[in-house]
Write a protein that holds these residues in place. Structure first.
Motif, mmCIF file in Angstrom:
data_model
loop_
_atom_site.group_PDB
_atom_site.id
_atom_site.type_symbol
_atom_site.label_atom_id
_atom_site.label_comp_id
_atom_site.label_asym_id
_atom_site.label_seq_id
_atom_site.Cartn_x
_atom_site.Cartn_y
_atom_site.Cartn_z
ATOM 1 N N PHE A 99 0.866 -1.189 0.000
ATOM 2 C CA PHE A 99 0.000 0.000 0.000
ATOM 3 C C PHE A 99 0.897 1.232 0.000
ATOM 4 C CE2 PHE A 99 -4.309 -1.571 1.850
ATOM 5 C CZ PHE A 99 -4.216 -2.749 1.121
ATOM 6 N N ASP A 100 0.679 2.133 -0.965
ATOM 7 C CA ASP A 100 1.606 3.236 -1.208
ATOM 8 C C ASP A 100 0.889 4.579 -1.252
ATOM 9 O OD1 ASP A 100 3.784 4.148 -4.024
ATOM 10 O OD2 ASP A 100 3.625 4.891 -1.963
ATOM 11 N N SER A 101 0.971 5.340 -0.150
ATOM 12 C CA SER A 101 0.304 6.652 -0.120
ATOM 13 C C SER A 101 1.070 7.701 -0.929
ATOM 14 C CB SER A 101 0.139 7.132 1.329
ATOM 15 O OG SER A 101 1.412 7.331 1.931
ATOM 16 N N GLY A 109 10.371 6.657 -7.265
ATOM 17 C CA GLY A 109 11.553 7.407 -6.862
ATOM 18 C C GLY A 109 12.793 6.555 -6.693
ATOM 19 N N ASP A 110 12.597 5.250 -6.479
ATOM 20 C CA ASP A 110 13.767 4.377 -6.278
ATOM 21 C C ASP A 110 14.232 3.760 -7.590
ATOM 22 O OD1 ASP A 110 11.806 1.553 -4.950
ATOM 23 O OD2 ASP A 110 11.727 2.670 -6.835
ATOM 24 N N GLY A 111 13.660 4.249 -8.723
ATOM 25 C CA GLY A 111 14.114 3.742 -10.016
ATOM 26 C C GLY A 111 13.369 2.514 -10.489
ATOM 27 N N ALA A 156 3.726 12.410 3.072
ATOM 28 C CA ALA A 156 3.584 11.198 3.894
ATOM 29 C C ALA A 156 3.484 10.028 2.926
ATOM 30 C CB ALA A 156 2.334 11.279 4.754
ATOM 31 N N ASP A 157 4.492 9.158 2.929
ATOM 32 C CA ASP A 157 4.630 8.154 1.874
ATOM 33 C C ASP A 157 4.881 6.763 2.461
ATOM 34 O OD1 ASP A 157 6.773 7.880 -1.098
ATOM 35 O OD2 ASP A 157 5.181 6.613 -0.290
ATOM 36 N N THR A 158 3.805 5.967 2.579
ATOM 37 C CA THR A 158 3.941 4.624 3.167
ATOM 38 C C THR A 158 4.765 3.695 2.271
ATOM 39 O OG1 THR A 158 1.893 3.928 2.091
ATOM 40 C CG2 THR A 158 1.719 4.724 4.380
ATOM 41 N N GLY A 159 4.944 4.070 0.999
ATOM 42 C CA GLY A 159 5.674 3.210 0.063
ATOM 43 C C GLY A 159 7.170 3.439 0.062
ATOM 44 N N THR A 160 7.629 4.433 0.842
ATOM 45 C CA THR A 160 9.074 4.670 0.972
ATOM 46 C C THR A 160 9.528 4.117 2.315
ATOM 47 O OG1 THR A 160 9.183 6.600 -0.490
ATOM 48 C CG2 THR A 160 10.835 6.483 1.254
ATOM 49 N N THR A 161 10.604 3.372 2.307
ATOM 50 C CA THR A 161 11.074 2.688 3.526
ATOM 51 C C THR A 161 11.588 3.671 4.567
ATOM 52 O OG1 THR A 161 11.800 0.892 2.078
ATOM 53 C CG2 THR A 161 12.611 0.857 4.353
HETATM 54 C C1 LIG Z 1 7.726 0.928 -5.486
HETATM 55 C C2 LIG Z 1 7.943 2.218 -4.795
HETATM 56 C C3 LIG Z 1 6.961 3.046 -4.225
HETATM 57 C C4 LIG Z 1 7.647 4.128 -3.698
HETATM 58 C C5 LIG Z 1 7.099 5.309 -2.948
HETATM 59 N N1 LIG Z 1 5.979 5.936 -3.548
HETATM 60 N N2 LIG Z 1 8.962 3.940 -3.951
HETATM 61 C C6 LIG Z 1 10.087 4.803 -3.567
HETATM 62 N N3 LIG Z 1 9.142 2.757 -4.618
#
Ligand SMILES: Cc1cc(CN)n(C)n1
Length: 327
Positions: free
Chosen positions: A31-33, A77-79, A216-221
């Motif tokens: 889940f990715d906010s 963002g992580d490529g 606020a980004d639940t998808g970023t570690t």
């Molecule tokens: C797959 C994924 C999701 C996110 C954050 N939105 N990142 C940095 N990587």
């Protein structure tokens, strides 16, 4: 109605997975906010990419409908990234149901997704204006569900090495301490974005970053903040070094890490526990540890899971506010 699903951390709290049902098929998803596409591993992917994953099979869903001529393509963002075709189906998340949710079927995914076999796709929970489907942009699950939910909110209760929850349509006050403080969200960029200009390291003085903003980004570690803030923080940590080899600041695993308080919308100082900023060992002997707080060059800071472990977060799509409380 409302829906609650368990949010289970992958090893090392790298990401948090929760189950959804698509046309009766259960898929564990990230889940990715911070994004707005719901895409899945599926039987259209190459067998190599499918290996180890739960793959949605549209042929086995009696309610799946292809959207002729629609496609998606997203990069993060992580490529990492994914691309493919689009249909609709019934999605149920812990009881909250949307009958015609856009389901994006990847035909290509980047290697980091293939190797992350616990995750079978993403559920985007940012604003629908960021959705990548063409020629007709699609809505997120939350956007579609909002009008039928008891309250137009979803919440994230993410925990360090423990199972938490995502909730849709309700705020469960047993999941946090005290009361929520709410701040205005700036929806211009499609993120759950707020001003964040004041910072306090431990009991030290407050520092100001003019024009600071954060999402606020639940998808970023990790928690990615302004370099000046990060430097001020780690100047209080004995043995902290910027270690280019591992790609960020490391420190001795037994270091005493101060708390970090960050401003949320000018109304609230969110405290992140020092213990939550000790992210993971980088060596087998657990002598050197990697910081959960790292620098970002853009002035849009990204408060990821490291912050969520200390703060319960409520996302209000009714009045575009974000609520936080310690947990
Ligand atoms: C797959 C994924 C999701 C996110 C954050 N939105 N990142 C940095 N990587």
């Amino acid at each position: 109605g409302s829906g609650v699903v368990a949010a289970t951390p992958e090893q090392g709290d790298v990401e948090y997975l929760a189950p959804i049902s698509i046309g009766g098929q259960t898929m564990n998803m990230d889940f990715d906010s911070g994004s707005s596409d719901l895409w899945v591993f599926n039987t259209q992917l190459s067998t190599a990419s499918q290996t180890g994953h739960t793959n949605f099979d549209p042929a086995k869903s009696s309610t799946f409908k292809l959207i002729q001529g629609a496609s998606f393509s997203i990069s993060y963002g992580d490529g990492s990234g994914a691309a493919g075709t689009v249909g609709t189906d019934t999605v149920n998340i812990g009881g909250a149901t949307v009958t015609s949710q856009a389901i994006e079927l990847a035909t290509a995914v980047s290697s980091s997704f293939v190797s992350d076999t616990q995750s079978n796709g993403l559920v985007g929970l940012a604003y629908s204006k960021l959705n990548t489907v063409k020629p007709t942009q699609q809505k997120t699950f939350f956007d579609n569900a909002k009008s039928t939910l008891a309250m137009p909110v979803f919440t994230a209760d993410l925990r360090q090495a423990a199972v938490g929850a995502y909730t849709f349509g309700a705020i469960d006050s047993t999941r946090f301490n005290g009361s929520l403080t709410w701040a205005a969200v700036n929806t211009t960029n499609g993120f759950w974005q707020f001003s964040s200009t004041k910072f306090q390291v431990g009991r030290g003085s407050t520092m100001n970053i003019a024009g600071g903003q954060a999402i606020a980004d639940t998808g970023t570690t990790l928690m990615l903040a302004n370099a000046a803030v990060v430097n001020a923080y780690y100047s209080q940590v004995t043995g902290a070094v910027n270690n280019q080899t591992v790609g960020g600041v490391t420190f001795p695993c037994n270091a005493q890490l101060p708390d970090l308080a960050v401003d949320v919308g000018g109304t609230y100082m969110a405290t992140v526990r020092g213990d939550d900023i000790n992210f993971a060992p980088v060596d087998a002997a657990s002598t050197t540890c990697f910081g959960g707080l790292q620098a970002i060059s853009s002035n849009l800071q990204i408060y990821g899971d490291i912050m969520f472990k200390s703060q319960f977060v409520a996302f209000n799509g009714g009045n575009n506010t974000i609520g936080m409380a310690p947990h």
